[in-house]
Design a protein around this motif. Structure first.
Motif, PDB file in Angstrom:
ATOM      1  N   PRO A 239      77.807  14.567 -26.338  1.00 41.56           N
ATOM      2  CA  PRO A 239      78.880  13.893 -27.079  1.00 41.56           C
ATOM      3  C   PRO A 239      80.279  14.468 -26.866  1.00 41.56           C
ATOM      4  CG  PRO A 239      77.585  15.274 -28.546  1.00 41.56           C
ATOM      5  CD  PRO A 239      76.868  15.268 -27.237  1.00 41.56           C
ATOM      6  N   VAL A 240      80.394  15.666 -26.299  1.00 40.41           N
ATOM      7  CA  VAL A 240      81.731  16.249 -26.100  1.00 40.41           C
ATOM      8  C   VAL A 240      81.987  16.569 -24.621  1.00 40.41           C
ATOM      9  CG1 VAL A 240      81.881  17.201 -28.428  1.00 40.41           C
ATOM     10  CG2 VAL A 240      80.848  18.574 -26.602  1.00 40.41           C
ATOM     11  N   SER A 241      81.284  15.875 -23.723  1.00 39.72           N
ATOM     12  CA  SER A 241      81.399  16.187 -22.301  1.00 39.72           C
ATOM     13  C   SER A 241      82.810  16.013 -21.770  1.00 39.72           C
ATOM     14  CB  SER A 241      80.439  15.307 -21.484  1.00 39.72           C
ATOM     15  OG  SER A 241      79.112  15.709 -21.686  1.00 39.72           O
ATOM     16  N   LYS A 242      83.554  15.032 -22.275  1.00 37.42           N
ATOM     17  CA  LYS A 242      84.891  14.763 -21.741  1.00 37.42           C
ATOM     18  C   LYS A 242      85.849  15.930 -21.953  1.00 37.42           C
ATOM     19  CE  LYS A 242      84.845   9.721 -21.717  1.00 37.42           C
ATOM     20  NZ  LYS A 242      85.514   8.475 -22.168  1.00 37.42           N
ATOM     21  N   MET A 243      85.492  16.840 -22.844  1.00 37.57           N
ATOM     22  CA  MET A 243      86.334  18.026 -23.028  1.00 37.57           C
ATOM     23  C   MET A 243      86.326  18.914 -21.787  1.00 37.57           C
ATOM     24  SD  MET A 243      85.292  18.959 -26.967  1.00 37.57           S
ATOM     25  CE  MET A 243      86.509  20.239 -27.155  1.00 37.57           C
ATOM     26  N   ARG A 244      85.342  18.697 -20.891  1.00 34.35           N
ATOM     27  CA  ARG A 244      85.256  19.472 -19.651  1.00 34.35           C
ATOM     28  C   ARG A 244      86.009  18.825 -18.491  1.00 34.35           C
ATOM     29  NH1 ARG A 244      80.864  23.222 -19.463  1.00 34.35           N
ATOM     30  NH2 ARG A 244      79.583  23.203 -21.336  1.00 34.35           N
ATOM     31  N   ASN A 245      86.524  17.623 -18.669  1.00 36.63           N
ATOM     32  CA  ASN A 245      87.274  16.964 -17.591  1.00 36.63           C
ATOM     33  C   ASN A 245      88.430  17.849 -17.139  1.00 36.63           C
ATOM     34  OD1 ASN A 245      85.587  14.826 -18.011  1.00 36.63           O
ATOM     35  ND2 ASN A 245      87.148  13.415 -18.772  1.00 36.63           N
ATOM     36  N   GLY A 246      88.677  17.873 -15.826  1.00 36.78           N
ATOM     37  CA  GLY A 246      89.795  18.682 -15.363  1.00 36.78           C
ATOM     38  C   GLY A 246      89.731  18.981 -13.881  1.00 36.78           C
ATOM     39  N   GLN A 247      90.501  19.993 -13.458  1.00 38.26           N
ATOM     40  CA  GLN A 247      90.660  20.332 -12.053  1.00 38.26           C
ATOM     41  C   GLN A 247      90.049  21.698 -11.746  1.00 38.26           C
ATOM     42  OE1 GLN A 247      93.692  19.475 -13.915  1.00 38.26           O
ATOM     43  NE2 GLN A 247      93.024  17.371 -13.495  1.00 38.26           N
ATOM     44  N   GLU A 248      89.707  21.853 -10.469  1.00 30.63           N
ATOM     45  CA  GLU A 248      89.181  23.125  -9.987  1.00 30.63           C
ATOM     46  C   GLU A 248      89.841  23.463  -8.658  1.00 30.63           C
ATOM     47  OE1 GLU A 248      85.014  25.037  -8.231  1.00 30.63           O
ATOM     48  OE2 GLU A 248      84.942  23.283  -9.554  1.00 30.63           O
ATOM     49  N   TYR A 249      90.238  24.725  -8.510  1.00 27.75           N
ATOM     50  CA  TYR A 249      90.805  25.246  -7.266  1.00 27.75           C
ATOM     51  C   TYR A 249      89.887  26.361  -6.777  1.00 27.75           C
ATOM     52  CZ  TYR A 249      94.792  22.975  -9.494  1.00 27.75           C
ATOM     53  OH  TYR A 249      95.608  22.074 -10.138  1.00 27.75           O
ATOM     54  N   ARG A 250      89.525  26.316  -5.500  1.00 28.98           N
ATOM     55  CA  ARG A 250      88.515  27.249  -5.006  1.00 28.98           C
ATOM     56  C   ARG A 250      88.894  27.788  -3.636  1.00 28.98           C
ATOM     57  NH1 ARG A 250      82.609  24.758  -4.315  1.00 28.98           N
ATOM     58  NH2 ARG A 250      82.974  24.367  -6.535  1.00 28.98           N
ATOM     59  N   GLY A 251      88.699  29.095  -3.442  1.00 32.38           N
ATOM     60  CA  GLY A 251      88.900  29.725  -2.141  1.00 32.38           C
ATOM     61  C   GLY A 251      87.685  30.558  -1.768  1.00 32.38           C
ATOM     62  N   ILE A 252      87.235  30.453  -0.511  1.00 28.43           N
ATOM     63  CA  ILE A 252      86.042  31.165  -0.037  1.00 28.43           C
ATOM     64  C   ILE A 252      86.332  31.741   1.343  1.00 28.43           C
ATOM     65  CG2 ILE A 252      83.594  30.987   0.590  1.00 28.43           C
ATOM     66  CD1 ILE A 252      83.428  28.541  -1.255  1.00 28.43           C
ATOM     67  N   GLY A 253      85.938  32.987   1.561  1.00 29.76           N
ATOM     68  CA  GLY A 253      86.031  33.609   2.875  1.00 29.76           C
ATOM     69  C   GLY A 253      84.708  34.253   3.243  1.00 29.76           C
ATOM     70  N   LYS A 254      84.217  34.012   4.473  1.00 29.68           N
ATOM     71  CA  LYS A 254      82.929  34.562   4.912  1.00 29.68           C
ATOM     72  C   LYS A 254      83.063  35.152   6.309  1.00 29.68           C
ATOM     73  CE  LYS A 254      80.597  30.694   4.454  1.00 29.68           C
ATOM     74  NZ  LYS A 254      79.451  29.753   4.388  1.00 29.68           N
ATOM     75  N   VAL A 255      82.426  36.292   6.537  1.00 28.60           N
ATOM     76  CA  VAL A 255      82.361  36.918   7.855  1.00 28.60           C
ATOM     77  C   VAL A 255      80.906  37.203   8.175  1.00 28.60           C
ATOM     78  CG1 VAL A 255      83.045  38.871   9.289  1.00 28.60           C
ATOM     79  CG2 VAL A 255      84.629  37.993   7.567  1.00 28.60           C
ATOM     80  N   ARG A 256      80.454  36.736   9.335  1.00 23.29           N
ATOM     81  CA  ARG A 256      79.070  36.984   9.769  1.00 23.29           C
ATOM     82  C   ARG A 256      79.095  37.839  11.034  1.00 23.29           C
ATOM     83  NH1 ARG A 256      75.431  31.894  10.707  1.00 23.29           N
ATOM     84  NH2 ARG A 256      75.596  31.880   8.425  1.00 23.29           N
TER      85      ARG A 256
END
Length: 385
Positions: A239-256
Protein backbone atom coordinates in the motif's frame (compact mmCIF):
# COMPACT_ATOMS: atom_id res chain seq x y z
CA UNK A 1 51.44 -21.31 -17.92
CA UNK A 2 53.18 -17.98 -17.26
CA UNK A 3 50.83 -16.17 -19.65
CA UNK A 4 53.58 -15.29 -22.17
CA UNK A 5 51.52 -16.19 -25.24
CA UNK A 6 53.79 -14.39 -27.73
CA UNK A 7 56.86 -16.20 -26.37
CA UNK A 8 55.06 -19.54 -26.62
CA UNK A 9 54.05 -18.81 -30.22
CA UNK A 10 57.63 -17.93 -31.17
CA UNK A 11 58.94 -21.15 -29.64
CA UNK A 12 56.33 -23.41 -31.23
CA UNK A 13 56.76 -21.80 -34.67
CA UNK A 14 60.52 -22.52 -34.51
CA UNK A 15 59.71 -26.11 -33.55
CA UNK A 16 57.35 -26.32 -36.53
CA UNK A 17 60.27 -25.55 -38.85
CA UNK A 18 61.89 -28.81 -37.72
CA UNK A 19 58.62 -30.80 -37.75
CA UNK A 20 56.45 -29.34 -40.55
CA UNK A 21 52.79 -30.30 -40.38
CA UNK A 22 52.97 -31.90 -36.91
CA UNK A 23 49.28 -31.79 -35.78
CA UNK A 24 49.89 -31.23 -32.06
CA UNK A 25 52.12 -28.20 -32.76
CA UNK A 26 49.60 -26.71 -35.19
CA UNK A 27 46.77 -27.28 -32.68
CA UNK A 28 48.73 -25.58 -29.89
CA UNK A 29 49.55 -22.63 -32.15
CA UNK A 30 45.89 -22.36 -33.10
CA UNK A 31 44.91 -22.19 -29.43
CA UNK A 32 47.51 -19.49 -28.70
CA UNK A 33 46.48 -17.31 -31.65
CA UNK A 34 42.86 -17.75 -30.60
CA UNK A 35 43.66 -16.46 -27.11
CA UNK A 36 45.40 -13.45 -28.69
CA UNK A 37 42.30 -12.69 -30.78
CA UNK A 38 44.00 -13.46 -34.13
CA UNK A 39 41.17 -15.70 -35.32
CA UNK A 40 42.11 -15.89 -39.02
CA UNK A 41 45.57 -17.29 -38.26
CA UNK A 42 44.17 -19.62 -35.60
CA UNK A 43 41.58 -20.95 -38.05
CA UNK A 44 44.31 -21.68 -40.61
CA UNK A 45 46.26 -23.81 -38.14
CA UNK A 46 43.14 -25.64 -36.97
CA UNK A 47 42.03 -26.48 -40.52
CA UNK A 48 45.47 -27.94 -41.25
CA UNK A 49 44.99 -30.22 -38.25
CA UNK A 50 41.57 -31.40 -39.48
CA UNK A 51 43.10 -32.38 -42.84
CA UNK A 52 45.00 -35.11 -40.97
CA UNK A 53 41.91 -36.65 -39.37
CA UNK A 54 43.05 -40.25 -39.74
CA UNK A 55 46.40 -39.58 -38.10
CA UNK A 56 45.32 -37.73 -34.94
CA UNK A 57 43.52 -38.84 -31.74
CA UNK A 58 39.74 -38.40 -31.64
CA UNK A 59 40.06 -36.16 -28.58
CA UNK A 60 42.34 -33.72 -30.41
CA UNK A 61 40.04 -33.70 -33.44
CA UNK A 62 36.98 -32.93 -31.28
CA UNK A 63 38.82 -30.15 -29.46
CA UNK A 64 39.92 -28.51 -32.72
CA UNK A 65 36.37 -28.71 -34.10
CA UNK A 66 35.14 -26.91 -30.99
CA UNK A 67 37.63 -24.07 -31.53
CA UNK A 68 36.71 -23.74 -35.22
CA UNK A 69 33.03 -23.51 -34.25
CA UNK A 70 33.89 -20.75 -31.77
CA UNK A 71 35.96 -18.87 -34.39
CA UNK A 72 33.18 -19.04 -36.98
CA UNK A 73 30.80 -17.63 -34.39
CA UNK A 74 33.19 -14.76 -33.59
CA UNK A 75 33.81 -13.92 -37.24
CA UNK A 76 30.11 -13.70 -38.02
CA UNK A 77 28.58 -10.25 -38.30
CA UNK A 78 25.94 -11.32 -35.78
CA UNK A 79 27.18 -13.11 -32.67
CA UNK A 80 25.59 -14.21 -29.45
CA UNK A 81 26.29 -16.20 -26.29
CA UNK A 82 24.07 -17.26 -23.44
CA UNK A 83 23.69 -19.23 -20.24
CA UNK A 84 20.57 -20.60 -18.50
CA UNK A 85 20.28 -22.17 -15.05
CA UNK A 86 17.35 -24.01 -13.43
CA UNK A 87 17.58 -25.52 -9.97
CA UNK A 88 16.11 -26.33 -6.57
CA UNK A 89 17.07 -24.09 -3.62
CA UNK A 90 16.74 -24.51 0.12
CA UNK A 91 16.99 -21.29 2.11
CA UNK A 92 16.88 -20.91 5.88
CA UNK A 93 15.43 -17.40 5.57
CA UNK A 94 13.05 -17.05 2.62
CA UNK A 95 11.54 -13.80 3.99
CA UNK A 96 14.94 -12.14 4.64
CA UNK A 97 13.49 -11.22 8.01
CA UNK A 98 14.89 -10.99 11.55
CA UNK A 99 15.28 -14.10 13.70
CA UNK A 100 12.93 -12.86 16.42
CA UNK A 101 9.37 -11.58 16.10
CA UNK A 102 9.85 -9.41 19.20
CA UNK A 103 11.40 -6.05 18.30
CA UNK A 104 11.45 -2.55 19.76
CA UNK A 105 10.12 0.24 17.52
CA UNK A 106 10.27 3.81 18.82
CA UNK A 107 10.75 2.49 22.36
CA UNK A 108 7.69 0.21 22.18
CA UNK A 109 7.77 -3.60 22.19
CA UNK A 110 6.17 -4.90 19.00
CA UNK A 111 5.50 -8.45 17.75
CA UNK A 112 6.05 -8.79 14.01
CA UNK A 113 3.68 -10.93 11.89
CA UNK A 114 4.91 -14.40 10.97
CA UNK A 115 5.29 -13.36 7.33
CA UNK A 116 8.05 -10.91 8.34
CA UNK A 117 10.12 -13.27 10.52
CA UNK A 118 12.86 -15.70 9.49
CA UNK A 119 11.44 -18.88 7.97
CA UNK A 120 13.01 -21.70 5.95
CA UNK A 121 11.72 -23.23 2.73
CA UNK A 122 12.33 -24.63 -0.74
CA UNK A 123 11.94 -22.88 -4.09
CA UNK A 124 12.52 -23.40 -7.78
CA UNK A 125 15.05 -20.90 -9.15
CA UNK A 126 15.84 -19.94 -12.72
CA UNK A 127 18.25 -17.42 -14.21
CA UNK A 128 19.36 -16.56 -17.73
CA UNK A 129 21.93 -14.30 -19.30
CA UNK A 130 22.42 -13.56 -23.01
CA UNK A 131 24.70 -11.23 -24.97
CA UNK A 132 24.12 -10.24 -28.60
CA UNK A 133 26.49 -8.32 -30.92
CA UNK A 134 26.00 -6.97 -34.42
CA UNK A 135 29.16 -5.83 -36.23
CA UNK A 136 28.53 -2.50 -38.01
CA UNK A 137 31.63 -3.00 -40.21
CA UNK A 138 32.82 0.50 -39.37
CA UNK A 139 36.28 0.10 -37.81
CA UNK A 140 35.04 -2.43 -35.25
CA UNK A 141 31.95 -0.55 -34.02
CA UNK A 142 29.01 -2.72 -33.03
CA UNK A 143 25.54 -2.79 -31.52
CA UNK A 144 25.24 -4.70 -28.24
CA UNK A 145 22.20 -6.08 -26.43
CA UNK A 146 22.33 -7.76 -23.01
CA UNK A 147 19.45 -9.61 -21.37
CA UNK A 148 19.30 -11.01 -17.82
CA UNK A 149 16.46 -12.49 -15.79
CA UNK A 150 15.93 -14.14 -12.43
CA UNK A 151 12.86 -15.92 -11.09
CA UNK A 152 11.72 -17.98 -8.11
CA UNK A 153 8.67 -20.09 -7.32
CA UNK A 154 8.43 -20.41 -3.55
CA UNK A 155 6.82 -23.62 -2.29
CA UNK A 156 3.98 -22.88 0.12
CA UNK A 157 4.23 -19.08 -0.11
CA UNK A 158 3.27 -17.73 -3.53
CA UNK A 159 3.39 -14.12 -2.26
CA UNK A 160 7.21 -14.42 -2.36
CA UNK A 161 7.36 -15.59 -5.99
CA UNK A 162 9.57 -13.19 -7.95
CA UNK A 163 10.46 -12.48 -11.57
CA UNK A 164 12.97 -9.83 -12.67
CA UNK A 165 14.06 -9.11 -16.26
CA UNK A 166 16.39 -6.45 -17.64
CA UNK A 167 17.50 -5.40 -21.12
CA UNK A 168 20.29 -2.99 -22.08
CA UNK A 169 20.88 -1.94 -25.70
CA UNK A 170 23.16 0.51 -27.48
CA UNK A 171 26.22 1.09 -29.69
CA UNK A 172 29.83 0.34 -28.73
CA UNK A 173 32.62 2.28 -30.45
CA UNK A 174 36.09 0.87 -31.11
CA UNK A 175 38.78 3.32 -29.94
CA UNK A 176 41.39 1.61 -32.09
CA UNK A 177 40.90 4.52 -34.50
CA UNK A 178 42.60 6.62 -31.80
CA UNK A 179 45.41 4.06 -31.33
CA UNK A 180 43.78 2.64 -28.18
CA UNK A 181 43.86 -1.08 -28.92
CA UNK A 182 41.23 -3.45 -27.48
CA UNK A 183 39.29 -0.51 -26.04
CA UNK A 184 35.57 0.21 -26.51
CA UNK A 185 33.25 2.93 -25.27
CA UNK A 186 29.52 2.19 -25.25
CA UNK A 187 26.30 4.00 -24.42
CA UNK A 188 23.08 2.12 -23.78
CA UNK A 189 19.49 2.35 -22.69
CA UNK A 190 18.17 0.35 -19.73
CA UNK A 191 14.72 -1.16 -19.19
CA UNK A 192 13.68 -3.61 -16.50
CA UNK A 193 10.70 -4.77 -14.53
CA UNK A 194 9.80 -7.07 -11.66
CA UNK A 195 6.81 -9.09 -10.45
CA UNK A 196 6.30 -9.97 -6.78
CA UNK A 197 3.61 -12.49 -6.00
CA UNK A 198 0.97 -12.11 -8.71
CA UNK A 199 1.35 -8.39 -9.39
CA UNK A 200 3.78 -5.94 -10.92
CA UNK A 201 6.30 -4.71 -8.34
CA UNK A 202 8.30 -2.05 -10.21
CA UNK A 203 9.51 -0.85 -13.61
CA UNK A 204 12.68 1.02 -14.56
CA UNK A 205 14.02 3.10 -17.45
CA UNK A 206 17.53 4.52 -17.61
CA UNK A 207 20.74 5.16 -19.52
CA UNK A 208 24.34 4.11 -19.03
CA UNK A 209 27.86 4.38 -20.39
CA UNK A 210 30.78 1.96 -20.14
CA UNK A 211 34.47 1.70 -20.96
CA UNK A 212 35.92 -1.75 -21.69
CA UNK A 213 39.64 -2.15 -22.27
CA UNK A 214 42.33 -4.85 -22.30
CA UNK A 215 45.73 -3.20 -21.77
CA UNK A 216 47.34 -6.65 -22.01
CA UNK A 217 46.30 -10.24 -22.64
CA UNK A 218 46.17 -10.81 -18.87
CA UNK A 219 44.21 -7.73 -17.75
CA UNK A 220 40.72 -6.50 -18.58
CA UNK A 221 39.04 -3.40 -17.11
CA UNK A 222 35.36 -2.36 -17.12
CA UNK A 223 34.06 0.99 -15.85
CA UNK A 224 30.31 1.78 -15.91
CA UNK A 225 28.11 4.68 -14.92
CA UNK A 226 24.29 4.46 -14.93
CA UNK A 227 21.18 6.50 -14.21
CA UNK A 228 17.85 4.77 -13.53
CA UNK A 229 14.34 6.08 -12.86
CA UNK A 230 12.12 3.56 -11.06
CA UNK A 231 8.35 3.43 -10.52
CA UNK A 232 6.72 1.09 -7.98
CA UNK A 233 3.22 -0.33 -8.39
CA UNK A 234 1.00 0.30 -5.38
CA UNK A 235 -1.76 -2.14 -4.47
CA UNK A 236 -3.44 -3.68 -1.41
CA UNK A 237 -0.44 -5.97 -0.85
CA UNK A 238 2.02 -3.06 -1.07
CA UNK A 239 0.00 0.00 0.00
CA UNK A 240 2.92 2.45 0.32
CA UNK A 241 5.10 1.31 -2.59
CA UNK A 242 4.93 4.67 -4.40
CA UNK A 243 6.95 6.19 -1.57
CA UNK A 244 9.92 4.34 -3.11
CA UNK A 245 9.55 5.99 -6.54
CA UNK A 246 12.67 7.88 -7.54
CA UNK A 247 16.10 7.93 -9.17
CA UNK A 248 19.26 5.90 -8.81
CA UNK A 249 22.83 6.79 -9.80
CA UNK A 250 25.36 3.97 -9.97
CA UNK A 251 29.08 3.61 -10.68
CA UNK A 252 30.98 0.30 -11.00
CA UNK A 253 34.64 -0.46 -11.72
CA UNK A 254 36.07 -3.97 -12.25
CA UNK A 255 39.58 -5.28 -12.97
CA UNK A 256 40.22 -8.90 -13.94
CA UNK A 257 43.68 -10.43 -13.94
CA UNK A 258 44.46 -13.87 -15.41
CA UNK A 259 47.37 -15.49 -13.61
CA UNK A 260 47.25 -18.27 -16.21
CA UNK A 261 44.64 -19.60 -18.67
CA UNK A 262 42.94 -21.58 -15.88
CA UNK A 263 42.92 -19.10 -12.98
CA UNK A 264 41.74 -15.49 -12.81
CA UNK A 265 40.73 -13.02 -10.12
CA UNK A 266 38.33 -10.08 -10.48
CA UNK A 267 38.18 -7.17 -8.04
CA UNK A 268 35.50 -4.49 -8.16
CA UNK A 269 34.18 -1.44 -6.36
CA UNK A 270 30.76 0.16 -6.62
CA UNK A 271 28.94 3.23 -5.34
CA UNK A 272 25.32 4.23 -5.77
CA UNK A 273 22.92 6.94 -4.69
CA UNK A 274 19.16 6.44 -4.33
CA UNK A 275 16.77 9.42 -4.13
CA UNK A 276 13.16 8.43 -3.34
CA UNK A 277 9.86 10.21 -2.89
CA UNK A 278 10.05 9.59 0.87
CA UNK A 279 13.27 11.03 2.35
CA UNK A 280 13.78 8.14 4.79
CA UNK A 281 14.33 5.85 1.76
CA UNK A 282 17.21 8.02 0.45
CA UNK A 283 20.67 6.56 0.96
CA UNK A 284 24.26 6.20 -0.22
CA UNK A 285 25.66 2.74 -0.81
CA UNK A 286 29.27 1.76 -1.41
CA UNK A 287 31.33 -1.40 -1.26
CA UNK A 288 33.40 -3.91 -3.15
CA UNK A 289 33.72 -7.54 -4.17
CA UNK A 290 36.23 -10.12 -5.28
CA UNK A 291 35.65 -13.12 -7.55
CA UNK A 292 38.09 -15.95 -8.24
CA UNK A 293 37.60 -18.61 -10.92
CA UNK A 294 39.64 -21.80 -11.26
CA UNK A 295 39.34 -24.32 -14.08
CA UNK A 296 40.69 -27.80 -13.44
CA UNK A 297 40.53 -31.39 -14.62
CA UNK A 298 37.92 -33.25 -12.62
CA UNK A 299 36.63 -36.74 -13.26
CA UNK A 300 36.73 -37.20 -17.02
CA UNK A 301 33.01 -37.00 -17.77
CA UNK A 302 33.69 -34.84 -20.84
CA UNK A 303 37.28 -35.08 -22.01
CA UNK A 304 37.79 -31.59 -23.47
CA UNK A 305 35.66 -29.56 -21.02
CA UNK A 306 37.27 -28.75 -17.65
CA UNK A 307 35.43 -28.34 -14.38
CA UNK A 308 35.34 -24.87 -12.84
CA UNK A 309 34.95 -23.43 -9.37
CA UNK A 310 34.05 -19.81 -8.65
CA UNK A 311 34.35 -18.22 -5.20
CA UNK A 312 32.94 -14.76 -4.45
CA UNK A 313 32.87 -12.43 -1.47
CA UNK A 314 31.64 -8.87 -1.05
CA UNK A 315 30.68 -6.03 1.23
CA UNK A 316 28.18 -3.14 0.99
CA UNK A 317 27.55 -0.28 3.40
CA UNK A 318 24.33 1.74 3.31
CA UNK A 319 23.81 5.03 5.12
CA UNK A 320 20.32 6.56 5.05
CA UNK A 321 19.74 10.32 5.04
CA UNK A 322 16.99 10.61 7.67
CA UNK A 323 15.34 8.43 10.34
CA UNK A 324 12.26 6.38 9.48
CA UNK A 325 9.71 7.66 12.01
CA UNK A 326 7.96 4.26 12.09
CA UNK A 327 11.15 2.69 13.46
CA UNK A 328 12.93 5.55 15.21
CA UNK A 329 12.48 9.32 15.31
CA UNK A 330 16.12 10.01 16.15
CA UNK A 331 18.33 7.27 14.65
CA UNK A 332 19.20 6.97 10.98
CA UNK A 333 19.38 3.49 9.53
CA UNK A 334 22.84 1.99 8.88
CA UNK A 335 23.38 -1.37 7.15
CA UNK A 336 26.53 -3.43 6.66
CA UNK A 337 25.98 -6.31 4.23
CA UNK A 338 28.43 -9.19 3.70
CA UNK A 339 28.25 -12.27 1.51
CA UNK A 340 30.28 -15.28 0.41
CA UNK A 341 29.37 -17.65 -2.40
CA UNK A 342 30.74 -20.80 -4.02
CA UNK A 343 29.72 -22.28 -7.39
CA UNK A 344 30.97 -25.53 -8.94
CA UNK A 345 30.32 -26.38 -12.61
CA UNK A 346 30.54 -30.07 -13.48
CA UNK A 347 30.19 -30.57 -17.27
CA UNK A 348 28.24 -33.59 -18.49
CA UNK A 349 28.31 -32.56 -22.19
CA UNK A 350 29.92 -29.68 -24.09
CA UNK A 351 26.91 -27.47 -23.28
CA UNK A 352 25.27 -28.94 -20.18
CA UNK A 353 26.60 -28.95 -16.63
CA UNK A 354 25.43 -29.89 -13.15
CA UNK A 355 25.87 -26.87 -10.87
CA UNK A 356 25.77 -26.89 -7.03
CA UNK A 357 25.81 -23.47 -5.33
CA UNK A 358 26.09 -22.35 -1.73
CA UNK A 359 25.75 -18.81 -0.31
CA UNK A 360 25.75 -17.05 3.05
CA UNK A 361 24.56 -13.45 3.39
CA UNK A 362 24.53 -11.26 6.51
CA UNK A 363 22.96 -7.82 6.89
CA UNK A 364 23.97 -6.14 10.13
CA UNK A 365 21.54 -3.24 10.66
CA UNK A 366 20.77 -0.92 13.53
CA UNK A 367 17.08 -1.28 12.56
CA UNK A 368 15.85 -4.59 13.98
CA UNK A 369 13.39 -5.14 11.12
CA UNK A 370 16.26 -5.01 8.58
CA UNK A 371 18.79 -7.14 10.49
CA UNK A 372 19.00 -10.69 9.14
CA UNK A 373 21.19 -13.54 7.92
CA UNK A 374 20.47 -16.06 5.21
CA UNK A 375 22.07 -19.36 4.17
CA UNK A 376 21.08 -21.16 0.97
CA UNK A 377 22.06 -24.29 -0.92
CA UNK A 378 21.13 -24.85 -4.55
CA UNK A 379 21.49 -27.69 -7.05
CA UNK A 380 20.57 -27.37 -10.71
CA UNK A 381 21.51 -27.76 -14.35
CA UNK A 382 23.04 -25.15 -16.62
CA UNK A 383 23.07 -24.84 -20.40
CA UNK A 384 25.69 -22.64 -22.08
CA UNK A 385 26.13 -21.56 -25.69
Amino acid sequence: KLGDLEGAISTLERMLLFAPGLPILQAELGVLYYKLGNFDTAEGYFKNVLKQKGNIPDELYANVEKYIEAIEKRLKRFRWSGKTFVGLRWQDNITLGPSSANVVLNGLAVTLPSTSVKKSGFSLVSSSRAHFEYDLHTQGDRLELDYVDFGTIQFGNSSLNTQLSEVTFGPSFNLGRFELDDTFVGIYGIANGAFLGKSVFFGTLGVGARLVTRPSTDISIIIKGEFRNRWYHQNRFHPVSKMRNGQEYRGIGKVRYSFNPDFNVEVGIQVSRKDRRAAFYDYWEHGGFVNAKWRFDGFKIVEVVPWSFKASAGFLRRGFDTPNALISTTTKRRDNEYWVRGILEVPVTHRWAVVPKVEYRRVNSNYATSDYNSFSVMLGVQMSD
